[in-house]
Design a protein around this motif. Structure first.
Motif, short mmCIF file in Angstrom:
data_model
loop_
_atom_site.label_atom_id
_atom_site.label_comp_id
_atom_site.label_asym_id
_atom_site.label_seq_id
_atom_site.Cartn_x
_atom_site.Cartn_y
_atom_site.Cartn_z
N GLU A 72 0.83 -1.20 0.00
CA GLU A 72 0.00 0.00 0.00
C GLU A 72 0.87 1.26 0.00
O GLU A 72 0.60 2.22 -0.72
N LYS A 73 1.95 1.21 0.76
CA LYS A 73 2.87 2.36 0.78
C LYS A 73 3.59 2.51 -0.55
O LYS A 73 3.79 3.62 -1.04
N VAL A 74 3.99 1.37 -1.14
CA VAL A 74 4.65 1.40 -2.45
C VAL A 74 3.72 1.97 -3.51
O VAL A 74 4.12 2.78 -4.36
N SER A 75 2.46 1.56 -3.47
CA SER A 75 1.49 2.04 -4.46
C SER A 75 1.24 3.53 -4.33
O SER A 75 0.89 4.20 -5.31
N GLY A 76 1.38 4.05 -3.12
CA GLY A 76 1.23 5.49 -2.94
C GLY A 76 2.33 6.27 -3.64
O GLY A 76 2.12 7.40 -4.09
N ILE A 77 3.51 5.64 -3.74
CA ILE A 77 4.65 6.29 -4.40
C ILE A 77 4.63 6.02 -5.90
O ILE A 77 4.95 6.90 -6.71
N TYR A 78 4.25 4.80 -6.28
CA TYR A 78 4.22 4.39 -7.69
C TYR A 78 2.81 3.89 -8.04
O TYR A 78 2.59 2.69 -8.21
N ASP A 123 18.13 -12.88 1.72
CA ASP A 123 18.24 -11.77 2.66
C ASP A 123 17.24 -12.00 3.79
O ASP A 123 16.03 -11.89 3.59
N GLU A 124 17.73 -12.37 4.99
CA GLU A 124 16.81 -12.66 6.09
C GLU A 124 16.03 -11.41 6.46
O GLU A 124 16.60 -10.33 6.63
N ILE A 125 14.72 -11.57 6.62
CA ILE A 125 13.86 -10.44 6.90
C ILE A 125 13.26 -10.48 8.30
O ILE A 125 13.07 -9.46 8.95
N CYS A 126 12.98 -11.70 8.83
CA CYS A 126 12.40 -11.82 10.16
C CYS A 126 12.36 -13.30 10.56
O CYS A 126 12.73 -14.17 9.76
N ARG A 127 11.90 -13.54 11.77
CA ARG A 127 11.65 -14.91 12.23
C ARG A 127 10.18 -15.03 12.61
O ARG A 127 9.61 -14.10 13.19
N ILE A 128 9.60 -16.17 12.29
CA ILE A 128 8.18 -16.42 12.57
C ILE A 128 8.08 -17.61 13.51
O ILE A 128 8.73 -18.64 13.30
N LYS A 129 7.24 -17.47 14.54
CA LYS A 129 7.03 -18.57 15.48
C LYS A 129 5.87 -19.45 15.01
O LYS A 129 4.81 -18.94 14.62
N VAL A 132 10.79 0.04 -7.80
CA VAL A 132 9.58 -0.40 -7.10
C VAL A 132 9.90 -1.58 -6.18
O VAL A 132 9.49 -1.61 -5.01
N ALA A 133 10.63 -2.55 -6.71
CA ALA A 133 11.02 -3.71 -5.90
C ALA A 133 11.86 -3.29 -4.71
O ALA A 133 11.68 -3.78 -3.59
N ARG A 134 12.78 -2.36 -4.94
CA ARG A 134 13.65 -1.91 -3.85
C ARG A 134 12.84 -1.16 -2.78
O ARG A 134 13.11 -1.28 -1.58
N ILE A 182 11.02 -3.73 -0.65
CA ILE A 182 11.90 -4.38 0.31
C ILE A 182 12.18 -3.46 1.50
O ILE A 182 12.18 -3.88 2.66
N GLY A 183 12.40 -2.18 1.21
CA GLY A 183 12.65 -1.22 2.28
C GLY A 183 11.46 -1.07 3.22
O GLY A 183 11.61 -1.06 4.45
N GLU A 184 10.25 -0.97 2.65
CA GLU A 184 9.05 -0.85 3.47
C GLU A 184 8.81 -2.10 4.29
O GLU A 184 8.41 -2.05 5.46
N LEU A 185 9.07 -3.25 3.68
CA LEU A 185 8.88 -4.52 4.37
C LEU A 185 9.82 -4.62 5.57
O LEU A 185 9.43 -5.10 6.64
N ARG A 186 11.04 -4.16 5.39
CA ARG A 186 12.00 -4.20 6.50
C ARG A 186 11.52 -3.36 7.68
O ARG A 186 11.61 -3.76 8.84
N LEU A 187 11.03 -2.18 7.38
CA LEU A 187 10.55 -1.31 8.44
C LEU A 187 9.38 -1.94 9.19
O LEU A 187 9.30 -1.89 10.42
N LEU A 188 8.47 -2.54 8.45
CA LEU A 188 7.28 -3.13 9.07
C LEU A 188 7.61 -4.37 9.89
O LEU A 188 7.01 -4.60 10.94
N THR A 189 8.55 -5.18 9.42
CA THR A 189 8.89 -6.38 10.18
C THR A 189 9.63 -6.03 11.47
O THR A 189 9.56 -6.76 12.46
N LEU A 190 10.32 -4.89 11.48
CA LEU A 190 10.95 -4.44 12.70
C LEU A 190 9.91 -4.10 13.78
O LEU A 190 10.19 -4.18 14.98
N GLU A 191 8.71 -3.73 13.32
CA GLU A 191 7.65 -3.35 14.25
C GLU A 191 6.77 -4.54 14.65
O GLU A 191 5.88 -4.40 15.48
#
Length: 298
Positions: free
Chosen positions: A114-120, A159-165, A279-281, A284-293
């Motif tokens: 959704e954030k990516v679509s707002g930019i592109y 590229d590791e993005i997060c861990r899921i339980k 767009v892909a980059r 990936i950047g937005e996904l990283r921010l969201l997984t940190l949260e």
């Protein structure tokens, strides 16, 4: 100055792939004589014999087999360079194709998109749902640009993005929850386990089958959750998928002596970072921010 040309290498590979000069001519839409001329010139430039006649067939010599391996690498690298140039010349991608393993929290993917679509806003998004090895197979075949998977790829970037339980769960009325003690894997074998079928065609994995006497295979984690919710078995499911059902009491955690929870790394996988467009980059950047949260429990 180079002694050989890309066209010569392409004709050489075409003969090998097609199984002969006549067959190659029909595939590449060139005359047999022009293909033969290109291969002969390649042999002369390299100073080695690439083919030899065996009966009515032409077969690779030992030197030819070595040159084929090198030639394939050369042609693949040229194709890669051309693809990168095309990407640079076109600028922003017109479409972003993403394969997402069903265990990865969809809401995070959707929020990032959704954030990516707002930019592109002009970019089309194609999301492919996968299970287990399915994501990496689609990446390998070039059917998606990138993917989210619990498995790494040997010849690509991971590229590791997060861990899921993952947690062992069953409906609150399931017999396994009536035991007045911790459960063992032997206890579980007498009850139906729901496992998820791999969506890959070439590679197939079962999701954590423990040898239960009865198992049902399903094609998605959502189907597994539906069966568990109806009391039809037990399964290990990702915490993001079952959190609401655990909170409202529909599902309960199984009291296992060991192995009741598992933690799995998830990766952003892609074949070539240089081919990823803006767009892909951004995704990936937005996904990283969201997984940190994401909550630690996920």
């Amino acid at each position: 100055m180079q002694k050989t040309t890309l066209e010569q290498w392409r004709m050489f590979k075409a003969v090998v792939d097609a199984g002969g000069f006549n067959q190659a001519a029909s595939v590449v839409h060139k005359s047999q004589s022009s293909i033969h001329h290109a291969v002969t010139n390649l042999e002369a430039a390299l100073g080695v014999k690439l083919f030899e006649v065996s009966g009515r067939k032409v077969v690779l010599t030992e030197a030819g087999r070595l040159m084929l391996r090198r030639g394939k690498f050369l042609l693949e690298e040229v194709s890669r360079i051309e693809a990168i140039a095309d990407s640079l010349s076109e600028g922003v991608e017109s479409e972003l194709r993403i394969a997402v393993d069903g265990a990865f929290p969809q809401k995070v993917v959707f929020q990032a998109l959704e954030k990516v679509s707002g930019i592109y806003p002009q970019v089309n998004i194609d999301i492919v749902d996968t299970v287990l090895s399915g994501t990496n197979e689609l990446i390998q075949e070039g059917l998606v640009d990138l993917g989210l998977s619990a498995f790494t790829m040997d010849d690509s970037l991971n590229d590791e993005i997060c861990r899921i339980k993952f947690v062992a769960v069953a409906h609150n009325a399931h017999p396994l929850l009536q035991f007045d003690r911790e459960l063992t894997f032997e206890d579980l074998k007498s009850y139906r386990q729901i496992i998820v079928r791999d969506s890959a065609i070439q590679t197939n994995r079962d999701s954590g089958w423990l040898g239960a006497e009865q198992r049902w295979k399903v094609g998605s984690l959502r189907a597994s959750l539906d069966l568990i919710t109806q009391g039809m078995g037990f399964a290990w499911l990702p915490m993001p998928l079952v959190a609401d059902s655990l909170n409202d009491g529909t599902l309960k955690l199984l009291r296992l002596k060991k192995g009741g929870t598992r933690s799995t790394s998830f990766y952003i996988n892609f074949k070539d970072q240089d081919k990823l467009g803006p767009v892909a980059r951004e995704f990936i950047g937005e996904l990283r921010l969201l997984t940190l949260e994401m909550p630690a429990s996920e």
